[in-house]
Design a protein around this motif. Structure first.
Motif, PDB file in Angstrom:
ATOM      1  N   ASP A 189       0.889  -1.269  -0.081  1.00 60.69           N
ATOM      2  CA  ASP A 189       0.092   0.120  -0.058  1.00 60.69           C
ATOM      3  C   ASP A 189       0.958   1.376  -0.011  1.00 60.69           C
ATOM      4  O   ASP A 189       0.686   2.172  -0.779  1.00 60.69           O
ATOM      5  CB  ASP A 189      -0.966   0.048   1.239  1.00 60.69           C
ATOM      6  N   GLU A 190       1.865   1.102   0.950  1.00 59.34           N
ATOM      7  CA  GLU A 190       2.861   2.139   0.897  1.00 59.34           C
ATOM      8  C   GLU A 190       3.365   2.783  -0.246  1.00 59.34           C
ATOM      9  O   GLU A 190       3.581   3.927  -0.965  1.00 59.34           O
ATOM     10  CB  GLU A 190       4.069   2.167   1.785  1.00 59.34           C
ATOM     11  N   MET A 191       4.112   1.597  -1.035  1.00 61.94           N
ATOM     12  CA  MET A 191       4.773   1.727  -2.461  1.00 61.94           C
ATOM     13  C   MET A 191       3.648   2.321  -3.643  1.00 61.94           C
ATOM     14  O   MET A 191       4.072   3.122  -4.383  1.00 61.94           O
ATOM     15  CB  MET A 191       5.608   0.594  -2.950  1.00 61.94           C
ATOM     16  N   ILE A 192       2.549   1.867  -3.468  1.00 66.20           N
ATOM     17  CA  ILE A 192       1.510   2.130  -4.542  1.00 66.20           C
ATOM     18  C   ILE A 192       1.298   3.858  -4.151  1.00 66.20           C
ATOM     19  O   ILE A 192       1.206   4.518  -5.291  1.00 66.20           O
ATOM     20  CB  ILE A 192       0.116   1.323  -4.367  1.00 66.20           C
ATOM     21  N   GLN A 193       0.873   4.117  -3.118  1.00 65.86           N
ATOM     22  CA  GLN A 193       0.690   5.347  -2.625  1.00 65.86           C
ATOM     23  C   GLN A 193       1.961   6.405  -3.222  1.00 65.86           C
ATOM     24  O   GLN A 193       1.693   7.438  -3.849  1.00 65.86           O
ATOM     25  CB  GLN A 193       0.475   5.489  -1.270  1.00 65.86           C
ATOM     26  N   ALA A 194       3.223   6.063  -2.882  1.00 64.43           N
ATOM     27  CA  ALA A 194       4.251   6.654  -3.170  1.00 64.43           C
ATOM     28  C   ALA A 194       4.512   6.833  -4.696  1.00 64.43           C
ATOM     29  O   ALA A 194       4.753   7.832  -5.270  1.00 64.43           O
ATOM     30  CB  ALA A 194       5.606   6.317  -2.641  1.00 64.43           C
TER      31      ALA A 194
END
Length: 236
Positions: A189-194
């Protein structure tokens, strides 16, 4: 989020074949991913491996052959209910998917910069007319560098299978990419958001679980690359 058939529809049809591409076309899907390699006679063909063993049952190195020698190899070898499928050329493939809205053209790794330059030059010639739908993707930085040096007008996507996190986003931006193709296990989720915050589009591969697909859809990814496009189409 669009459903993108992985190598055509490798869980439902022989991978990277004209029959497989026609299969997803008949489903009504208009997005596909496939692999491109260049033979020693310059022809661009669609094949994931550099050896025929896994898909045809014959232990033969791909790069030892010219395009006129491909007829002996049946890419539907393990698909008992399918007729023989030859290794297609890029030109043959494009004739089937000419009306697709999204085409991810994965260029497999090459050994030298000279090979990269030769391959992408021919690739851009053959993709003429597909400038709106095609995205040229690769893990190989030589391919991206060659495209950048040739001032390619085609959209480009960096494929990521190493856990380099934010470095992948920096790399993609530096190379002039508009997209990152995250391996499913790395698409947190973090890398998708970034990635979204960097204004890069996102494809995730290879997603064959419905619940995972729904989660990614809710996160707002752009493309879901799956071996089972019919199943995703019916259940998403």
């Amino acid at each position: 989020m669009i459903i993108i058939g992985h190598r055509g529809a490798r869980g439902e049809a022989p991978e990277n074949t004209l029959g497989g591409f026609q299969y997803i076309h008949n489903l009504g899907i208009r997005a596909v991913e496939f692999d491109v390699r260049q033979l020693k006679d310059g022809e661009l063909i669609i094949m994931h491996d550099d050896n025929f063993l896994r898909t045809t049952g014959t232990d033969q190195q791909l790069y030892e052959l010219n395009s006129h020698q491909l007829e002996a190899y049946n890419q539907a070898h393990i698909w008992m209910d399918w007729e023989k499928q030859l290794t297609p050329t890029l030109r043959q493939t494009l004739s089937i998917i000419h009306d697709f809205e999204h085409i991810e053209v994965e260029v497999k790794a090459v050994t030298t910069m000279a090979e990269a330059e030769k391959l992408v030059l021919e690739l851009q010639k053959q993709l003429h007319g597909f400038e709106q739908s095609a995205v040229i993707t690769s893990f190989d930085l030589k391919i991206h560098q060659a495209l950048k040096q040739q001032y390619s007008i085609f959209k480009r996507g960096l494929l990521v299978e190493d856990d380099i996190k934010h470095q992948a986003i920096e790399q993609a931006l530096e190379l002039g990419c508009c997209q990152i193709g995250w391996m499913n296990q790395l698409a947190t989720d973090e890398m998708i958001q970034a990635t979204q915050q960097a204004h890069l589009q996102i494809s995730v591969w290879t997603v064959n679980d419905i619940e995972r697909a729904r989660h990614l859809r809710n996160l707002g990814i752009d493309g879901l690359i799956t071996d089972f496009p019919k199943m995703m189409l019916e259940q998403l």
